[in-house]
Scaffold this motif. Structure first.
Motif, PDB file in Angstrom:
ATOM      1  N   ALA A   2       0.629 -20.014  -2.164  1.00 11.58           N
ATOM      2  CA  ALA A   2       0.987 -20.111  -0.748  1.00 11.58           C
ATOM      3  C   ALA A   2      -0.224 -20.314   0.156  1.00 11.58           C
ATOM      4  N   GLY A   3      -1.425 -20.369  -0.414  1.00  9.47           N
ATOM      5  CA  GLY A   3      -2.595 -20.687   0.393  1.00  9.47           C
ATOM      6  C   GLY A   3      -3.464 -19.493   0.731  1.00  9.47           C
ATOM      7  N   ASP A   4      -4.583 -19.788   1.343  1.00  7.28           N
ATOM      8  CA  ASP A   4      -5.598 -18.777   1.635  1.00  7.28           C
ATOM      9  C   ASP A   4      -5.113 -17.706   2.597  1.00  7.28           C
ATOM     10  N   ILE A   5      -4.325 -18.096   3.595  1.00  3.03           N
ATOM     11  CA  ILE A   5      -3.875 -17.116   4.587  1.00  3.03           C
ATOM     12  C   ILE A   5      -2.982 -16.065   3.929  1.00  3.03           C
ATOM     13  N   VAL A   6      -2.034 -16.511   3.116  1.00  4.48           N
ATOM     14  CA  VAL A   6      -1.145 -15.575   2.433  1.00  4.48           C
ATOM     15  C   VAL A   6      -1.935 -14.702   1.473  1.00  4.48           C
ATOM     16  N   ARG A   7      -2.854 -15.298   0.753  1.00  5.82           N
ATOM     17  CA  ARG A   7      -3.664 -14.524  -0.197  1.00  5.82           C
ATOM     18  C   ARG A   7      -4.432 -13.413   0.523  1.00  5.82           C
ATOM     19  N   GLU A   8      -4.974 -13.713   1.701  1.00  6.49           N
ATOM     20  CA  GLU A   8      -5.710 -12.700   2.459  1.00  6.49           C
ATOM     21  C   GLU A   8      -4.769 -11.627   3.001  1.00  6.49           C
ATOM     22  N   LEU A   9      -3.588 -12.009   3.460  1.00  2.67           N
ATOM     23  CA  LEU A   9      -2.626 -11.023   3.938  1.00  2.67           C
ATOM     24  C   LEU A   9      -2.192 -10.076   2.821  1.00  2.67           C
ATOM     25  N   LEU A  10      -1.979 -10.637   1.646  1.00  4.32           N
ATOM     26  CA  LEU A  10      -1.587  -9.801   0.510  1.00  4.32           C
ATOM     27  C   LEU A  10      -2.714  -8.867   0.096  1.00  4.32           C
ATOM     28  N   ARG A  11      -3.938  -9.348   0.166  1.00  6.98           N
ATOM     29  CA  ARG A  11      -5.086  -8.488  -0.163  1.00  6.98           C
ATOM     30  C   ARG A  11      -5.174  -7.333   0.821  1.00  6.98           C
ATOM     31  N   ARG A  12      -5.000  -7.625   2.094  1.00 10.42           N
ATOM     32  CA  ARG A  12      -5.065  -6.574   3.112  1.00 10.42           C
ATOM     33  C   ARG A  12      -3.937  -5.564   2.930  1.00 10.42           C
ATOM     34  N   ALA A  13      -2.751  -6.031   2.571  1.00 10.56           N
ATOM     35  CA  ALA A  13      -1.619  -5.126   2.373  1.00 10.56           C
ATOM     36  C   ALA A  13      -1.836  -4.222   1.168  1.00 10.56           C
ATOM     37  N   ARG A  14      -2.449  -4.753   0.130  1.00  4.49           N
ATOM     38  CA  ARG A  14      -2.712  -3.939  -1.062  1.00  4.49           C
ATOM     39  C   ARG A  14      -3.677  -2.803  -0.751  1.00  4.49           C
ATOM     40  N   TYR A  15      -4.726  -3.101  -0.001  1.00  4.14           N
ATOM     41  CA  TYR A  15      -5.765  -2.098   0.257  1.00  4.14           C
ATOM     42  C   TYR A  15      -5.596  -1.466   1.632  1.00  4.14           C
ATOM     43  N   GLU A  16      -4.354  -1.108   1.910  1.00  7.05           N
ATOM     44  CA  GLU A  16      -4.024  -0.440   3.168  1.00  7.05           C
ATOM     45  C   GLU A  16      -3.053   0.697   2.854  1.00  7.05           C
ATOM     46  N   ALA A  17      -3.400   1.909   3.267  1.00  2.00           N
ATOM     47  CA  ALA A  17      -2.558   3.064   2.966  1.00  2.00           C
ATOM     48  C   ALA A  17      -1.490   3.319   4.022  1.00  2.00           C
ATOM     49  N   ASP A  18      -1.608   2.722   5.185  1.00  2.00           N
ATOM     50  CA  ASP A  18      -0.661   2.936   6.270  1.00  2.00           C
ATOM     51  C   ASP A  18       0.574   2.058   6.044  1.00  2.00           C
ATOM     52  N   ALA A  19       1.722   2.694   5.840  1.00  2.00           N
ATOM     53  CA  ALA A  19       2.940   1.960   5.499  1.00  2.00           C
ATOM     54  C   ALA A  19       3.383   1.021   6.609  1.00  2.00           C
ATOM     55  N   SER A  20       3.229   1.430   7.873  1.00  2.00           N
ATOM     56  CA  SER A  20       3.669   0.576   8.976  1.00  2.00           C
ATOM     57  C   SER A  20       2.824  -0.689   9.059  1.00  2.00           C
ATOM     58  N   LYS A  21       1.528  -0.562   8.808  1.00  2.00           N
ATOM     59  CA  LYS A  21       0.665  -1.743   8.806  1.00  2.00           C
ATOM     60  C   LYS A  21       0.993  -2.659   7.640  1.00  2.00           C
ATOM     61  N   ARG A  22       1.281  -2.064   6.492  1.00  2.00           N
ATOM     62  CA  ARG A  22       1.647  -2.879   5.329  1.00  2.00           C
ATOM     63  C   ARG A  22       2.942  -3.643   5.600  1.00  2.00           C
ATOM     64  N   THR A  23       3.889  -2.980   6.238  1.00  2.00           N
ATOM     65  CA  THR A  23       5.161  -3.623   6.561  1.00  2.00           C
ATOM     66  C   THR A  23       4.948  -4.890   7.371  1.00  2.00           C
ATOM     67  N   GLU A  24       4.125  -4.805   8.397  1.00  2.00           N
ATOM     68  CA  GLU A  24       3.893  -5.972   9.252  1.00  2.00           C
ATOM     69  C   GLU A  24       3.167  -7.082   8.505  1.00  2.00           C
ATOM     70  N   LEU A  25       2.256  -6.722   7.614  1.00  2.00           N
ATOM     71  CA  LEU A  25       1.545  -7.739   6.830  1.00  2.00           C
ATOM     72  C   LEU A  25       2.512  -8.500   5.927  1.00  2.00           C
ATOM     73  N   TYR A  26       3.422  -7.790   5.277  1.00  2.00           N
ATOM     74  CA  TYR A  26       4.375  -8.463   4.392  1.00  2.00           C
ATOM     75  C   TYR A  26       5.378  -9.309   5.184  1.00  2.00           C
ATOM     76  N   LYS A  27       5.717  -8.879   6.386  1.00  2.00           N
ATOM     77  CA  LYS A  27       6.584  -9.712   7.223  1.00  2.00           C
ATOM     78  C   LYS A  27       5.883 -11.015   7.597  1.00  2.00           C
ATOM     79  N   GLN A  28       4.592 -10.941   7.843  1.00  2.00           N
ATOM     80  CA  GLN A  28       3.842 -12.173   8.117  1.00  2.00           C
ATOM     81  C   GLN A  28       3.863 -13.100   6.908  1.00  2.00           C
ATOM     82  N   VAL A  29       3.720 -12.524   5.720  1.00  2.03           N
ATOM     83  CA  VAL A  29       3.768 -13.328   4.493  1.00  2.03           C
ATOM     84  C   VAL A  29       5.119 -14.036   4.393  1.00  2.03           C
ATOM     85  N   SER A  30       6.209 -13.310   4.629  1.00  2.00           N
ATOM     86  CA  SER A  30       7.542 -13.910   4.530  1.00  2.00           C
ATOM     87  C   SER A  30       7.722 -15.052   5.530  1.00  2.00           C
ATOM     88  N   LYS A  31       7.206 -14.891   6.725  1.00  2.00           N
ATOM     89  CA  LYS A  31       7.342 -15.945   7.738  1.00  2.00           C
ATOM     90  C   LYS A  31       6.574 -17.202   7.341  1.00  2.00           C
TER      91      LYS A  31
END
Length: 539
Positions: A466-495
């Motif tokens: 899916a490209g560099d932007i998605v790869r970076e969003l997924l990396r940030r979501a993996r190394y983030e302990a805050d569930a609300s922040k992870r939620t928003e990152l994965y929503k960005q990936v879906s969009k």
């Protein structure tokens, strides 16, 4: 399960709240005062188990066995994916997100009479993490710790877990290299269950084999010497089990008998004749016999996977986003779900399952069915007359993906309506996924799921397609302990996936479990296996 089946105690899997399906029962909580204890709960396996070591249980038949014997620090709630206490009563994470502290449940004993303590938990994690650990087991397919490597990035220095340590007898501290969002969801999987150190040390080469003298966990059922016979494993009730319910004691059944019956017709025949109490995850061909028997019931295993069309976006003409969007607009997902997914399929609006962390409730449709609009997009891309291509599928059946060939043929028929002539082809699973992920298959059918119920494991290749932007969003979501922040990152990936249409979600389908109507308290779990702690047999 292969399940590549988030985190945090606040998650509730709303996918479990599915619309009623005709002929399918909705499990209800065990009513107070009506439980009938005793009896043998008999379930069919499709193949024999491979090991008693939960850390090396890599498929559903084996995990179903180990899940009755062993327990994890945390668990998923009954029928869902909310993280709940199990062997750990409470847990907390450090302010920097890099250290998790688990307070163990006191008074719990392993089946061999030894105490569950922090040292036992640490040993289990050490033997998985350390490739040279003396109690790790002999090299080979049965001792690869596949789930640990897949979910926690590898062994030794590669592992995201730096160390597990006993702060005191009742407290375990797990330290990670970086804040690691999926940790709790990963630890709830059956592959991270705690084994008695004594049972391992007493017989290092044999404790997890059919000749085991007593693989010991803390679970509701006990493995006794001789319990594993060819084609059958029989487990006995743990009379000292720590968990209680309103009836006063658990588990309810005296025994769980797991029988290997490879042929589905034979499994259903045994169920109907009274030789079995339950059969897991049916194929569509078995449904008429079950629905037509007044003594049987169907139970839903909620969807945790999504069938999708993968597209090699680097290959012309699929390198044009208009072509990819045209494909998305041409597929009649509602018809596909209704006709080829056993009546329990729903059109998918995104790759993640409903209710999962990061699922975007605001997206109700990936692309609207619009044949005329799809043709206009092909014209905009310079291929108004259509083109020929190939559509590949993996032939192996899954409960949530019952007839891959017919799904492929249905998709190809839809594409033909806009001038894309797709020849349907198949190959073996290993070559299939290698070729698909390498971009060698122009169009292919995938079935996305995870090794845990965290969205992190739904993108095993890091979203590189899916490209560099998605790869970076997924990396940030993996190394983030805050569930609300992870939620928003994965929503960005879906969009982004929706905009680029590099993966086209098709259907999210439940699986169906058949049982006799005397079976009560059985709630199939989305991860593919469940404990039989609260199952009881009525009259």
């Amino acid at each position: 399960m292969h399940v590549r089946l988030v985190l945090v105690a606040v998650l509730v899997l709303s996918a479990c709240q599915v619309p009623p399906v005709p002929g399918v029962s909705t499990p209800t909580p065990t009513p107070t005062g009506t439980v009938e204890s005793g009896g043998s709960f008999r379930v069919a396996l499709t193949a024999d188990a491979t090991t008693l070591d939960p850390w090396n249980a890599n498929e559903a038949n084996t995990q179903l066995v180990t899940r009755q014997i062993f327990e994890t620090l945390v668990d998923y709630d009954v029928g869902g994916a909310k993280i709940v206490p199990k062997l750990a009563e409470t847990w907390s994470v450090s302010p920097d997100g890099g250290s998790w502290t688990f307070a163990l449940r006191r008074g719990v004993k392993f089946h061999d009479g030894t105490d569950l303590d922090a040292a036992a938990v640490v040993l289990n994690f050490d033997r998985a993490r350390q490739a040279a650990h003396p109690l790790r087991g002999a090299a080979g397919a049965g001792s690869t710790y596949r789930a640990y490597a897949a979910l926690l990035e590898g062994f030794d220095d590669a592992s995201v877990i730096v160390r597990a340590e006993a702060k005191d007898a009742a407290t375990v501290v797990i330290t990670t290299k970086l804040p690691f969002g999926p940790l709790l969801a990963d630890l709830a999987m059956p592959s991270f269950a705690i084994v008695s150190p004594k049972s391992i040390r007493d017989d290092p080469p044999g404790w997890s084999t059919p000749a085991s003298r007593g693989a010991a966990g803390t679970g509701p059922f006990v493995f006794r010497p001789g319990a594993w016979q060819p084609g059958q494993i029989a487990l006995e009730r743990n009379s000292e089990y720590w968990m209680k319910d309103q009836s006063g004691t658990l588990p309810h059944a005296d025994r769980v008998v797991l029988r290997v019956i490879r042929d589905e017709t034979a499994r259903i025949g045994e169920l109907r004749s009274g030789g079995l109490d339950a059969v897991r995850d049916l194929t569509p061909t078995a449904l008429p016999a079950v629905k037509g028997d007044p003594n049987l019931q169907l139970l839903v295993r909620p969807a945790a996977t999504t069938t999708y069309v993968g597209i090699a976006a680097a290959v012309a003409p699929f390198d044009r986003v208009e072509v990819r969007r045209a494909i998305a607009m041409a597929i009649d997902k509602s018809l596909l779900a209704a006709t080829l997914f056993s009546g329990v399929g729903r059109p998918a609006s995104q790759l993640l399952a409903p209710g999962m962390l990061g699922y975007d409730d605001s997206v109700v449709e990936f692309y609207r069915l619009d044949i005329a609009g799809a043709k206009r997009l092909l014209a905009d891309a310079g291929v108004a007359n259509g083109f020929a291509t190939e559509l590949w599928y993996r032939s192996s059946w899954r409960a949530y993906y019952p007839d891959p060939k017919r799904v492929a043929e249905s998709v190809a028929a839809d594409l033909a309506k806009i001038g894309i002539v797709a020849t349907v082809r198949t190959e073996d699973a290993v070559a299939y996924f290698t070729d698909a992920r390498a971009g060698r298959l122009p169009l292919w059918l995938g079935d996305g799921g995870g090794d845990s119920a965290d969205p992190d494991s739904f993108f095993p290749d890091g979203g590189a397609w899916a490209g560099d932007i998605v790869r970076e969003l997924l990396r940030r979501a993996r190394y983030e302990a805050d569930a609300s922040k992870r939620t928003e990152l994965y929503k960005q990936v879906s969009k982004i996936i929706q905009q680029d249409a590099t993966r086209i979600p098709l259907v999210q389908a439940d699986a169906l479990v058949a049982a006799t109507k005397k079976v009560r308290g059985l709630v199939p779990h989305p991860i593919g296996v469940e404990t039989y702690t609260q199952v009881w047999l009525g009259r």
